[in-house]
Design a protein around this motif. Sequence first.
Motif, PDB file in Angstrom:
ATOM      1  N   GLU A  54      35.714  48.677  60.148  1.00 11.37           N
ATOM      2  CA  GLU A  54      35.779  49.273  61.308  1.00 11.37           C
ATOM      3  C   GLU A  54      34.502  49.605  61.953  1.00 11.37           C
ATOM      4  O   GLU A  54      33.656  50.032  61.295  1.00 11.37           O
ATOM      5  CB  GLU A  54      36.573  50.504  61.076  1.00 11.37           C
ATOM      6  N   ARG A  55      34.151  49.434  63.156  1.00 12.45           N
ATOM      7  CA  ARG A  55      32.920  49.685  63.806  1.00 12.45           C
ATOM      8  C   ARG A  55      33.185  50.199  65.337  1.00 12.45           C
ATOM      9  O   ARG A  55      34.008  49.678  66.017  1.00 12.45           O
ATOM     10  CB  ARG A  55      31.940  48.577  64.088  1.00 12.45           C
ATOM     11  N   ASP A  56      32.841  51.506  65.490  1.00  8.24           N
ATOM     12  CA  ASP A  56      33.003  52.234  66.762  1.00  8.24           C
ATOM     13  C   ASP A  56      34.507  52.081  67.230  1.00  8.24           C
ATOM     14  O   ASP A  56      35.031  51.879  68.345  1.00  8.24           O
ATOM     15  CB  ASP A  56      32.137  51.379  67.902  1.00  8.24           C
ATOM     16  N   GLY A  57      35.257  52.450  66.329  1.00  9.68           N
ATOM     17  CA  GLY A  57      36.851  52.506  66.380  1.00  9.68           C
ATOM     18  C   GLY A  57      37.553  51.340  66.613  1.00  9.68           C
ATOM     19  O   GLY A  57      38.617  51.124  66.773  1.00  9.68           O
TER      20      GLY A  57
END
Length: 146
Positions: A54-57
């Motif tokens: 996951e990255r930035d949601g």
Amino acid sequence: MRIREAVAADVPAIVALLADDGLGRGREAPGDPAYARAFAAMQAMPGNVYLVAERDGALIGCLQVTLIPGLSRRGLTRAQIEGVRVAAAARGQRVGEALMQAAIGRAREAGCGLVQLTTDLRRADAHRFYERLGFEATHQGMKLSL
């Protein structure tokens, strides 16, 4: 980027990743309620987990790892990795490598003596990726559709 265990709310994003390539488009059906049932069954089975990156949601990668106790190889427990996907926009950023290392780490912690995976013969880039991580093509896989 964060690697974590998937939760039921992640299922639509995971299915979107699974469907986001030439092979997946023909196999997957986003929106089908069968995915939620399958995820619930996986969660109920010890040693079976979906990991997501996951990255930035946003989910940018995923894989499933399943621990398989066995009798062969002197009672060896192995880890099976399936469904490795990285979002097109995140490829080349070591997302797949981080997911694989997390899965391999879980396998080690669980006392597995072997990590195995299958990969479609048409996925040449994936084969190079797995070889770079130390995997060897030692067996020929076969499937029977039911």
